[in-house]
Design an enzyme around this catalytic site. Structure first.
Site, mmCIF file in Angstrom:
data_model
loop_
_atom_site.group_PDB
_atom_site.id
_atom_site.type_symbol
_atom_site.label_atom_id
_atom_site.label_comp_id
_atom_site.label_asym_id
_atom_site.label_seq_id
_atom_site.Cartn_x
_atom_site.Cartn_y
_atom_site.Cartn_z
ATOM 1 N N GLY A 48 -10.384 11.695 19.767
ATOM 2 C CA GLY A 48 -10.566 13.127 19.972
ATOM 3 C C GLY A 48 -12.036 13.457 20.133
ATOM 4 O O GLY A 48 -12.913 12.598 19.931
ATOM 5 N N LEU A 49 -12.302 14.686 20.496
ATOM 6 C CA LEU A 49 -13.682 15.122 20.699
ATOM 7 C C LEU A 49 -14.485 15.088 19.394
ATOM 8 O O LEU A 49 -13.912 15.145 18.305
ATOM 9 C CB LEU A 49 -13.696 16.550 21.255
ATOM 10 C CG LEU A 49 -13.197 16.749 22.689
ATOM 11 C CD1 LEU A 49 -13.067 18.236 22.986
ATOM 12 C CD2 LEU A 49 -14.126 16.074 23.688
ATOM 13 N N SER A 50 -15.785 15.021 19.532
ATOM 14 C CA SER A 50 -16.659 15.143 18.376
ATOM 15 C C SER A 50 -16.429 16.508 17.726
ATOM 16 O O SER A 50 -16.466 17.536 18.393
ATOM 17 C CB SER A 50 -18.124 15.015 18.825
ATOM 18 O OG SER A 50 -18.991 15.132 17.725
ATOM 19 N N GLY A 51 -16.167 16.507 16.435
ATOM 20 C CA GLY A 51 -15.906 17.751 15.731
ATOM 21 C C GLY A 51 -14.434 18.095 15.599
ATOM 22 O O GLY A 51 -14.084 19.099 14.963
ATOM 23 N N ALA A 52 -13.569 17.271 16.164
ATOM 24 C CA ALA A 52 -12.134 17.561 16.090
ATOM 25 C C ALA A 52 -11.573 17.315 14.697
ATOM 26 O O ALA A 52 -10.539 17.877 14.324
ATOM 27 C CB ALA A 52 -11.370 16.727 17.116
ATOM 28 N N GLY A 53 -12.242 16.447 13.928
ATOM 29 C CA GLY A 53 -11.786 16.179 12.564
ATOM 30 C C GLY A 53 -11.337 14.751 12.321
ATOM 31 O O GLY A 53 -10.722 14.465 11.290
ATOM 32 N N LYS A 54 -11.660 13.847 13.225
ATOM 33 C CA LYS A 54 -11.221 12.458 13.093
ATOM 34 C C LYS A 54 -11.720 11.811 11.813
ATOM 35 O O LYS A 54 -10.943 11.193 11.073
ATOM 36 C CB LYS A 54 -11.701 11.630 14.296
ATOM 37 C CG LYS A 54 -11.207 12.111 15.645
ATOM 38 C CD LYS A 54 -11.737 11.233 16.762
ATOM 39 C CE LYS A 54 -13.254 11.178 16.826
ATOM 40 N NZ LYS A 54 -13.881 12.522 17.051
ATOM 41 N N SER A 55 -13.020 11.906 11.571
ATOM 42 C CA SER A 55 -13.603 11.230 10.409
ATOM 43 C C SER A 55 -13.067 11.805 9.104
ATOM 44 O O SER A 55 -12.793 11.056 8.155
ATOM 45 C CB SER A 55 -15.135 11.337 10.448
ATOM 46 O OG SER A 55 -15.660 10.615 11.542
ATOM 47 N N SER A 122 -13.570 7.396 21.685
ATOM 48 C CA SER A 122 -12.898 6.565 22.706
ATOM 49 C C SER A 122 -12.351 7.426 23.836
ATOM 50 O O SER A 122 -11.151 7.591 23.980
ATOM 51 C CB SER A 122 -11.789 5.718 22.071
ATOM 52 O OG SER A 122 -10.984 6.441 21.173
#
Length: 201
Positions: A48-55, A122
């Site tokens: 997902g985009l940076s800031g989407a909440g993946k981490s 990715s």
């Protein structure tokens, strides 16, 4: 029994390697590794985009898996930029290579029986499909951590999206470098409409 497994493993690996490389196959099979850990090893690939909440989701999932007695490893894109991928920039070629490296590391970890949580922008669909191809169908679980652009822009610190729009950051995914959303992920989470706790529930 072990000789048969080794022979089968070598035949499979011969299709991936050429030249003067002689693959070494472990005497303990992935099934044996999984048995001792009492879990089903797999990759949970969060894109997902940076800031989407993946981490955030990846860390919380790792903590919950640990709480219930599972062995999990977290491969986070930003952390890997400090080590494994510190020789790569943000060009398309480097993005392809970074995903390739992470997928191979994840494959080795799954082989040892671990649950591997990958938190990685990715951005290119072909790269994620190449990663998926390293695993059997039941071992790869793609999660699209999704949120609208205006939401992720507000979340990311240091105004990175603003800097990208101003031309101060090049090849920034979602601004001047594309993000190709998964077409058929195993799970899609809209983090603008749910809390991380509810998403993991």
């Amino acid at each position: 029994m072990y000789k048969k497994q080794i022979d089968v493993g070598l035949k499979k690996m011969e299709t991936r390697y050429t030249g003067p490389v002689i693959p070494s196959v472990a005497l303990i099979t992935p099934a044996g590794q999984a048995l001792i850990k009492r879990q089903r090893p797999m990759v949970i690939w969060m894109t997902g985009l940076s800031g989407a909440g993946k981490s955030t989701l990846a860390r919380m999932l790792g903590k919950e898996l640990h709480r219930v007695g599972h062995h999990a490893a977290l491969l986070d894109g930003d952390n890997l930029r400090l080590g494994l991928n510190n020789d790569l920039d943000f060009s398309d070629a480097s993005r392809h290579e970074s995903v390739r490296r992470v997928a191979e590391v994840a494959r080795l970890m799954v082989y040892t029986g671990l649950i591997v949580i990958v938190s990685f922008i990715s951005p290119f669909r072909a790269d994620r499909e190449a990663a998926r191809a390293l695993f059997s169908r039941e071992r790869f679980f793609e999660v699209h951590v999704d949120a609208p652009l205006h939401v992720v822009q507000a979340r990311v610190p240091q105004g990175l999206y603003r800097k990208a729009r101003e031309g101060l950051l090049g090849n920034f995914t979602g601004i001047d470098s594309p993000y190709e959303a998964p077409l058929n992920p195993e799970l899609r989470l809209n983090t603008s409409a749910t809390t991380p706790e509810d998403a993991l529930g």
